[in-house]
Design an enzyme around this catalytic site. Structure first.
Site, PDB file in Angstrom:
ATOM      1  N   ASP A 188       0.828  -1.213   0.000  1.00  0.00           N
ATOM      2  CA  ASP A 188       0.000   0.000   0.000  1.00  0.00           C
ATOM      3  C   ASP A 188       0.857   1.256   0.000  1.00  0.00           C
ATOM      4  O   ASP A 188       1.997   1.255   0.469  1.00  0.00           O
ATOM      5  CB  ASP A 188      -0.928  -0.029   1.228  1.00  0.00           C
ATOM      6  CG  ASP A 188      -2.119   0.903   1.059  1.00  0.00           C
ATOM      7  OD1 ASP A 188      -2.412   1.317  -0.084  1.00  0.00           O
ATOM      8  OD2 ASP A 188      -2.772   1.222   2.074  1.00  0.00           O
ATOM      9  N   HIS A 226       2.917   3.551  -8.889  1.00  0.00           N
ATOM     10  CA  HIS A 226       2.663   2.147  -9.233  1.00  0.00           C
ATOM     11  C   HIS A 226       3.855   1.531  -9.978  1.00  0.00           C
ATOM     12  O   HIS A 226       4.198   0.376  -9.752  1.00  0.00           O
ATOM     13  CB  HIS A 226       1.391   2.019 -10.085  1.00  0.00           C
ATOM     14  CG  HIS A 226       0.140   2.381  -9.326  1.00  0.00           C
ATOM     15  ND1 HIS A 226      -0.093   1.945  -8.039  1.00  0.00           N
ATOM     16  CD2 HIS A 226      -0.942   3.127  -9.670  1.00  0.00           C
ATOM     17  CE1 HIS A 226      -1.263   2.425  -7.623  1.00  0.00           C
ATOM     18  NE2 HIS A 226      -1.792   3.150  -8.598  1.00  0.00           N
ATOM     19  N   LEU A 234      10.871 -20.746  -3.910  1.00  0.00           N
ATOM     20  CA  LEU A 234       9.984 -19.737  -3.322  1.00  0.00           C
ATOM     21  C   LEU A 234       8.623 -19.894  -3.995  1.00  0.00           C
ATOM     22  O   LEU A 234       8.553 -20.039  -5.218  1.00  0.00           O
ATOM     23  CB  LEU A 234      10.552 -18.325  -3.591  1.00  0.00           C
ATOM     24  CG  LEU A 234       9.699 -17.124  -3.180  1.00  0.00           C
ATOM     25  CD1 LEU A 234       9.521 -17.052  -1.668  1.00  0.00           C
ATOM     26  CD2 LEU A 234      10.341 -15.803  -3.658  1.00  0.00           C
TER      27      LEU A 234
HETATM   28  C1  IPE Z   1      -1.297   0.242  -3.534  1.00  0.00           C
HETATM   29  O1  IPE Z   1      -1.117   1.615  -3.495  1.00  0.00           O
HETATM   30  C2  IPE Z   1      -1.448  -0.313  -4.931  1.00  0.00           C
HETATM   31  C3  IPE Z   1      -2.830  -0.650  -5.307  1.00  0.00           C
HETATM   32  C4  IPE Z   1      -3.863  -0.683  -4.525  1.00  0.00           C
HETATM   33  C5  IPE Z   1      -3.031  -1.012  -6.709  1.00  0.00           C
HETATM   34  P1  IPE Z   1      -2.339   2.619  -3.535  1.00  0.00           P
HETATM   35  O2  IPE Z   1      -2.696   2.881  -4.960  1.00  0.00           O
HETATM   36  O3  IPE Z   1      -3.463   2.114  -2.709  1.00  0.00           O
HETATM   37  O4  IPE Z   1      -1.723   3.921  -2.911  1.00  0.00           O
HETATM   38  P2  IPE Z   1      -2.405   4.882  -1.861  1.00  0.00           P
HETATM   39  O5  IPE Z   1      -2.876   4.031  -0.733  1.00  0.00           O
HETATM   40  O6  IPE Z   1      -3.517   5.580  -2.552  1.00  0.00           O
HETATM   41  O7  IPE Z   1      -1.306   5.810  -1.452  1.00  0.00           O
HETATM   42  C1  IPE Z   2      -5.681  -2.735  -0.557  1.00  0.00           C
HETATM   43  O1  IPE Z   2      -5.254  -1.432  -0.663  1.00  0.00           O
HETATM   44  C2  IPE Z   2      -5.532  -3.406  -1.858  1.00  0.00           C
HETATM   45  C3  IPE Z   2      -4.170  -3.494  -2.381  1.00  0.00           C
HETATM   46  C4  IPE Z   2      -3.084  -3.115  -1.793  1.00  0.00           C
HETATM   47  C5  IPE Z   2      -4.100  -4.070  -3.668  1.00  0.00           C
HETATM   48  P1  IPE Z   2      -6.249  -0.209  -0.898  1.00  0.00           P
HETATM   49  O2  IPE Z   2      -5.435   0.995  -0.880  1.00  0.00           O
HETATM   50  O3  IPE Z   2      -7.099  -0.446  -2.087  1.00  0.00           O
HETATM   51  O4  IPE Z   2      -7.189  -0.329   0.403  1.00  0.00           O
HETATM   52  P2  IPE Z   2      -8.096   0.739   1.101  1.00  0.00           P
HETATM   53  O5  IPE Z   2      -9.077   1.216   0.094  1.00  0.00           O
HETATM   54  O6  IPE Z   2      -7.202   1.851   1.557  1.00  0.00           O
HETATM   55  O7  IPE Z   2      -8.709   0.012   2.253  1.00  0.00           O
HETATM   56 MG    MG Z   3      -4.064   2.359  -0.769  1.00  0.00          MG
END
Ligand code: IPE
Ligand code: IPE
Ligand code: MG
Length: 235
Positions: free
Chosen positions: A12, A29, A123
């Site tokens: 995240d 990303h 792994l």
């Molecule tokens: C995690 O990073 C990747 C995906 C969920 C695809 P986020 O895209 O959720 O990044 P934040 O949480 O908005 O910073």
């Molecule tokens: C969870 O992250 C999903 C992934 C990391 C792929 P999100 O960023 O989507 O989750 P929420 O919305 O903050 O809970």
């Molecule tokens: Mg996120």
């Protein structure tokens, strides 16, 4: 250092990490995806046997079209590249989640990668794509109900193992340790059944910055935990 057999990671914070640098979310990303490559090397080096990462949830389709399209493009590239990574690390790759929602070419790349890596055992790397724990349970229970109504299993024989066998994670031991990066302290629909006894670790470090030193720090914390499974340890 006692290394967990199975580590799960909620990757995240890519978006916030990029924003803090004045860059678009897509940049986060790309960097997050690159970090996934190096973390696999680190896991193998440390002797972790199973790694499961949450890369795209069933809820992530709610993001802007631009962001979702960018992620699909990244998955296409990554799935292709992952063949080489699996060869280098002797790692078996499996996708968990409902892959039928993806375009045909992505589904094909997934099938190729799984087939190519199926005999590696150094792994075991699971990538959760269009994964939601509740969706996984719904899909699994539908199949189980069908098997019951067609006489392949009887309701009396259903136990915890049977249910595990209908989930996407069949054959994979439950995670010992969950890491979520970037400050949020929730599961966001990840491996709800499988994490009944998993140790949780939350860090403010964003996923693109979560490198080997951070991983070792997390594992050191894991070593301080007193896992009990409902019992008490003999002194
Ligand atoms: C995690 O990073 C990747 C995906 C969920 C695809 P986020 O895209 O959720 O990044 P934040 O949480 O908005 O910073
Ligand atoms: C969870 O992250 C999903 C992934 C990391 C792929 P999100 O960023 O989507 O989750 P929420 O919305 O903050 O809970
Ligand atoms: Mg996120």
């Amino acid at each position: 250092m006692n290394v967990p057999n199975h580590i799960a990671i909620i990757l995240d914070g890519n978006g916030r990490w990029a924003k803090a640098k004045g860059m678009p979310r897509s940049y986060g990303h790309v960097k997050g995806c690159a970090n996934l490559e190096t973390i696999c090397d680190d896991m193998k080096e440390l002797g972790v046997k199973y790694l499961t990462v949450y890369a795209f949830s069933t809820e992530n389709w709610k993001r802007s079209r631009e962001e979702v399209e960018g992620l699909m493009k990244l998955f296409r590239n990554y799935l292709k590249k992952c063949i080489k990574i699996s060869e280098k690390n002797k790692m078996r790759v499996k996708i968990i989640g409902d892959v039928t929602a993806f375009d045909d070419d992505i589904q094909q790349k997934i099938a190729e990668l799984e087939e190519f890596s199926k005999d590696y055992t150094e792994l075991h790397f699971q990538i959760a794509l269009n994964y939601g724990s509740r969706d996984e349970i719904v899909r699994g229970m539908r199949r189980m109900a069908r098997d019951a109504s067609e006489g392949r299993i009887s309701p009396e024989d259903i136990d915890e193992n049977t249910i595990g066998n209908y989930l996407d994670t069949v054959g994979i031991p439950d995670p010992d340790f969950l890491i979520r990066t970037s400050g949020e302290q929730r599961l966001s629909n990840f491996l709800l059944w499988q994490m009944a006894y998993t140790e949780f670790y939350f860090t403010d470090v964003a996923w693109p910055d979560f490198h080997k030193a951070e991983l070792i720090k997390a594992i050191e914390k894991y070593n301080e935990r007193d896992r009990r499974y409902g019992g008490v340890k003999e002194e």
